[in-house]
Motif scaffolding. Structure first.
Motif, PDB file in Angstrom:
ATOM      1  N   TYR A 114      49.445  42.588  -0.824  1.00 51.13           N
ATOM      2  CA  TYR A 114      49.410  42.760  -2.120  1.00 51.13           C
ATOM      3  C   TYR A 114      50.440  41.966  -2.993  1.00 51.13           C
ATOM      4  CZ  TYR A 114      48.969  45.548  -6.324  1.00 51.13           C
ATOM      5  OH  TYR A 114      48.722  45.930  -7.667  1.00 51.13           O
ATOM      6  N   LEU A 150      42.397  51.715   5.571  1.00 52.60           N
ATOM      7  CA  LEU A 150      43.694  51.064   5.080  1.00 52.60           C
ATOM      8  C   LEU A 150      44.005  51.041   3.755  1.00 52.60           C
ATOM      9  CD1 LEU A 150      46.589  50.269   6.332  1.00 52.60           C
ATOM     10  CD2 LEU A 150      45.684  47.846   6.669  1.00 52.60           C
ATOM     11  N   ASP A 151      42.973  50.381   3.145  1.00 49.05           N
ATOM     12  CA  ASP A 151      43.169  50.148   1.631  1.00 49.05           C
ATOM     13  C   ASP A 151      43.137  51.568   0.793  1.00 49.05           C
ATOM     14  OD1 ASP A 151      42.923  47.510   1.900  1.00 49.05           O
ATOM     15  OD2 ASP A 151      40.792  47.466   1.336  1.00 49.05           O
ATOM     16  N   ALA A 152      42.481  52.213   1.230  1.00 48.19           N
ATOM     17  CA  ALA A 152      42.489  53.869   0.477  1.00 48.19           C
ATOM     18  C   ALA A 152      43.904  54.559   1.001  1.00 48.19           C
ATOM     19  CB  ALA A 152      41.297  54.660   1.109  1.00 48.19           C
ATOM     20  N   ILE A 198      50.298  49.853   6.579  1.00 41.85           N
ATOM     21  CA  ILE A 198      50.249  49.870   5.009  1.00 41.85           C
ATOM     22  C   ILE A 198      51.359  48.807   4.713  1.00 41.85           C
ATOM     23  CG2 ILE A 198      51.199  51.355   3.178  1.00 41.85           C
ATOM     24  CD1 ILE A 198      49.748  53.712   4.740  1.00 41.85           C
ATOM     25  N   MET A 219      46.901  53.142   1.468  1.00 39.46           N
ATOM     26  CA  MET A 219      47.813  52.264   0.760  1.00 39.46           C
ATOM     27  C   MET A 219      47.710  52.933  -0.755  1.00 39.46           C
ATOM     28  SD  MET A 219      48.795  48.416   0.200  1.00 39.46           S
ATOM     29  CE  MET A 219      47.638  48.072  -1.038  1.00 39.46           C
ATOM     30  N   ALA A 220      46.265  53.082  -1.280  1.00 33.21           N
ATOM     31  CA  ALA A 220      46.335  53.579  -2.428  1.00 33.21           C
ATOM     32  C   ALA A 220      46.800  54.837  -2.628  1.00 33.21           C
ATOM     33  CB  ALA A 220      44.803  53.521  -2.989  1.00 33.21           C
ATOM     34  N   ALA A 263      49.885  45.659   4.717  1.00 35.71           N
ATOM     35  CA  ALA A 263      48.705  45.606   3.698  1.00 35.71           C
ATOM     36  C   ALA A 263      49.459  45.445   2.195  1.00 35.71           C
ATOM     37  CB  ALA A 263      48.072  46.743   3.746  1.00 35.71           C
ATOM     38  N   ARG A 288      39.499  48.814   7.569  1.00 35.43           N
ATOM     39  CA  ARG A 288      40.200  47.968   6.373  1.00 35.43           C
ATOM     40  C   ARG A 288      39.920  48.699   5.146  1.00 35.43           C
ATOM     41  NH1 ARG A 288      43.834  44.382   5.069  1.00 35.43           N
ATOM     42  NH2 ARG A 288      44.212  45.921   3.301  1.00 35.43           N
ATOM     43  N   ALA A 289      38.731  49.337   4.837  1.00 35.03           N
ATOM     44  CA  ALA A 289      38.591  50.414   3.882  1.00 35.03           C
ATOM     45  C   ALA A 289      39.461  51.409   3.905  1.00 35.03           C
ATOM     46  CB  ALA A 289      36.997  50.702   3.914  1.00 35.03           C
ATOM     47  N   TYR A 303      52.880  50.513  -8.155  1.00 32.10           N
ATOM     48  CA  TYR A 303      53.400  49.413  -7.404  1.00 32.10           C
ATOM     49  C   TYR A 303      54.781  49.435  -7.400  1.00 32.10           C
ATOM     50  CZ  TYR A 303      54.816  44.527  -6.487  1.00 32.10           C
ATOM     51  OH  TYR A 303      55.294  43.517  -5.840  1.00 32.10           O
TER      52      TYR A 303
END
Length: 204
Positions: free
Chosen positions: A78, A26-28, A71, A30-31, A74, A23-24, A114
């Motif tokens: 968001y 994937l979040d990174a 992504i 996406m960022a 995710a 999860r971490a 975004y």
């Protein structure tokens, strides 16, 4: 317990232990793509930016295509958060001011990443609708449901609200695309104000 069930249980236990790390990552990821975009995305530079080896990234996500699909999932989560925030804004003021407040919140420079990713992902998904149909459906219909409900609450006849919501969503996103492309905040904000006024104007 037979061997197959025991093997399945072990695999599920491993997945559960790995999920926070996955999860971490994937979040990174996406960022990263929200800053750098999808065009030319490559596993090795992405992994390097995340501080891991490319084999580790492939271990967790299988391939670049599978990672991009994740992504998108995710990003939909968001986007639903953005939807919830704007729903609260729309419900907190009289209709014209509420629409203006949504524009003010969504057009700030902090939202540029975004929106850049939104429009790029939209185009990416349109090129492969079979893979990304859920993304395409949600990114439109979730927002239409929200806007339609608030238009009806503002006094728009239910039979007219869906078409007006479609027009409003298209106009709003078009104005944001204009803003991202040109940087002309004064002109696009003036147009957003005119849109807000038109949405709640009395109709014969």
């Amino acid at each position: 317990m037979d061997d197959s069930q025991e093997s399945q249980d072990r695999a599920e236990a491993v997945r559960a232990r790995q999920e926070p790390r996955r999860r971490a990552l994937l979040d990174a990821a996406m960022a990263y793509v929200m800053e750098h975009g999808l065009d030319g995305l490559s596993i090795r530079p992405l992994a390097a930016a995340l501080g891991i080896g490319h084999r580790t990234l492939l271990y967790y996500f299988g391939s670049k295509e599978e990672l991009v699909a994740e992504i998108f999932v995710a990003f939909r989560a968001y986007d639903r958060h953005v939807l919830d925030v704007n729903s609260a804004v729309l419900a907190s003021a009289e209709p014209q001011r509420a629409v203006e407040a949504v524009w003010d919140a969504m057009s700030v420079p902090e939202q540029t990443g975004y929106w850049r990713f939104f429009f790029e992902a939209y185009g990416y998904a349109v090129r492969d609708p079979e893979r990304y149909q859920a993304f395409l459906d949600g990114i439109v219909h979730d927002w239409l449901t929200l806007i339609t409900g608030h238009l009806v609450a503002a006094g728009i006849a239910p039979e007219h609200a869906p078409a007006l919501a479609t027009l409003a969503l298209a106009a709003f996103r078009g104005l944001v695309l204009d803003l991202v492309a040109t940087g002309d905040r004064a002109r696009t904000t003036a147009a957003a104000r005119a849109l807000a006024a038109a949405l709640v104007a009395p109709r014969s």
